[in-house]
Design an enzyme around this catalytic site. Sequence first.
Site, PDB file in Angstrom:
ATOM      1  N   ARG A  21      -5.340  37.227 -27.329  1.00 19.71           N
ATOM      2  CA  ARG A  21      -5.007  37.370 -28.757  1.00 19.71           C
ATOM      3  C   ARG A  21      -6.074  38.218 -29.452  1.00 19.71           C
ATOM      4  NH1 ARG A  21      -7.203  36.727 -33.738  1.00 19.71           N
ATOM      5  NH2 ARG A  21      -8.279  34.856 -33.019  1.00 19.71           N
ATOM      6  N   ASP A  22      -7.275  37.698 -29.530  1.00 17.76           N
ATOM      7  CA  ASP A  22      -8.333  38.342 -30.318  1.00 17.76           C
ATOM      8  C   ASP A  22      -8.763  39.674 -29.694  1.00 17.76           C
ATOM      9  OD1 ASP A  22      -9.956  38.420 -32.497  1.00 17.76           O
ATOM     10  OD2 ASP A  22     -11.250  36.757 -31.921  1.00 17.76           O
ATOM     11  N   HIS A 213     -16.317  29.877 -32.813  1.00 19.36           N
ATOM     12  CA  HIS A 213     -15.674  31.141 -32.432  1.00 19.36           C
ATOM     13  C   HIS A 213     -16.654  32.244 -32.827  1.00 19.36           C
ATOM     14  CE1 HIS A 213     -12.035  33.820 -32.062  1.00 19.36           C
ATOM     15  NE2 HIS A 213     -12.753  34.560 -32.886  1.00 19.36           N
ATOM     16  N   HIS A 215     -18.469  35.890 -32.610  1.00 19.31           N
ATOM     17  CA  HIS A 215     -18.466  37.305 -32.228  1.00 19.31           C
ATOM     18  C   HIS A 215     -19.912  37.731 -31.981  1.00 19.31           C
ATOM     19  CE1 HIS A 215     -14.231  38.792 -33.156  1.00 19.31           C
ATOM     20  NE2 HIS A 215     -14.177  37.479 -33.276  1.00 19.31           N
ATOM     21  N   CYS A 246     -12.317  42.919 -35.229  1.00 15.87           N
ATOM     22  CA  CYS A 246     -11.589  42.324 -36.341  1.00 15.87           C
ATOM     23  C   CYS A 246     -10.967  43.501 -37.077  1.00 15.87           C
ATOM     24  CB  CYS A 246     -12.523  41.521 -37.242  1.00 15.87           C
ATOM     25  SG  CYS A 246     -11.661  40.793 -38.648  1.00 15.87           S
ATOM     26  N   ASN A 255     -15.693  39.175 -29.444  1.00 20.94           N
ATOM     27  CA  ASN A 255     -16.242  37.841 -29.206  1.00 20.94           C
ATOM     28  C   ASN A 255     -17.302  37.929 -28.124  1.00 20.94           C
ATOM     29  OD1 ASN A 255     -14.149  35.703 -30.428  1.00 20.94           O
ATOM     30  ND2 ASN A 255     -13.076  37.512 -29.732  1.00 20.94           N
TER      31      ASN A 255
HETATM   32 ZN    ZN Z   1     -12.303  36.462 -33.599  1.00 19.84          ZN
END
Ligand code: ZN
Length: 318
Positions: A21-22, A213, A215, A246, A255
């Site tokens: 996802r990220d 979470h 980064h 992002c 991340n």
């Molecule tokens: Zn993130």
Amino acid sequence: MRFLTDLKLPSKVIVCEVAPRDGFQAEKQWIPTEHKVAIIKKLAATGIQIIEITSFVHPKAIPQLKDAEEVVRQSLELTGVKFRALVPNVRGAQRAIDAGIKKIKLMLSASDSHSLSNANCLTREAMDGFAPIIDLAEKHSVEISGSISVAFGCPFEGEIPIDRLNSIIKRYIQYGIKEISLADSTGMANPRQVYNTVGELRNNFPDVIFTMHLHNTRGMAIANAFAAMQQSIIQFDSSITGLGGCPYAPGATGNVATEDLVHAFSEMGIETGINLETLINVAKEVKQIIGHDGGSFILKAGPRSQLHVAPKSQQKLG
Ligand code: ZN
């Protein structure tokens, strides 16, 4: 190695993989669905127990994730791994549920500026918008977790007052949500801040399960994870090879790399249930498939256990 005195560290932690996802959402070049699914299957084979598999965001907002349904359908057969998907609105929640997702993650930003650029609404409005999503999820017995982006600093506003975090968490609790991810979306946190902020939040909300979470934008993610462990946090998100960014935060990189984080845990004797060697091999394959990595250290240096042959020049002459 045994020491007379030692740090207070957990014996076990849970690492959630968020690259599908990220990480993928930050990739400009289209990743074919079969490649996404292949990566998810390889990740699951490393022993990773939770994977954030996709986001049911509008296909026009993030075209890279327009195949969310297909990715989920082709991955659900995997056993021993739990999937969760990000949903930004009711339409996304319905799509996720129809695709067979059993856990959804809600997302909002701690600051209004980030919220406006990310979701085109104020934080308070984003929170109000959760009500119908939660109703729908509950009707289908789908689990829900929450998250707070830019919780440790906003790229537009700077510091996030702790009261702002307190009030967001209170509203999550009112909605019945007890699992909340604290996201340092643009790598603005430092270990002392994480220690103090998380300590205060744990004290204010002892029943909430917090996930970090982090980064690695400024190289502090592992130090921040370490600080969070000092406050008894045992859940961490990470992204294979450090993929990510992002889309709404200028200059933000990915991340913390899963292999870097798992390597750090493993060196400290903290269990993750993940096979590091397999994980590093998967990271190499992911780098090949995607065409680059996201700043992984272990991909460059190899694990500490991999010793090198001493150069001949070190042998004393004569
Ligand atoms: Zn993130």
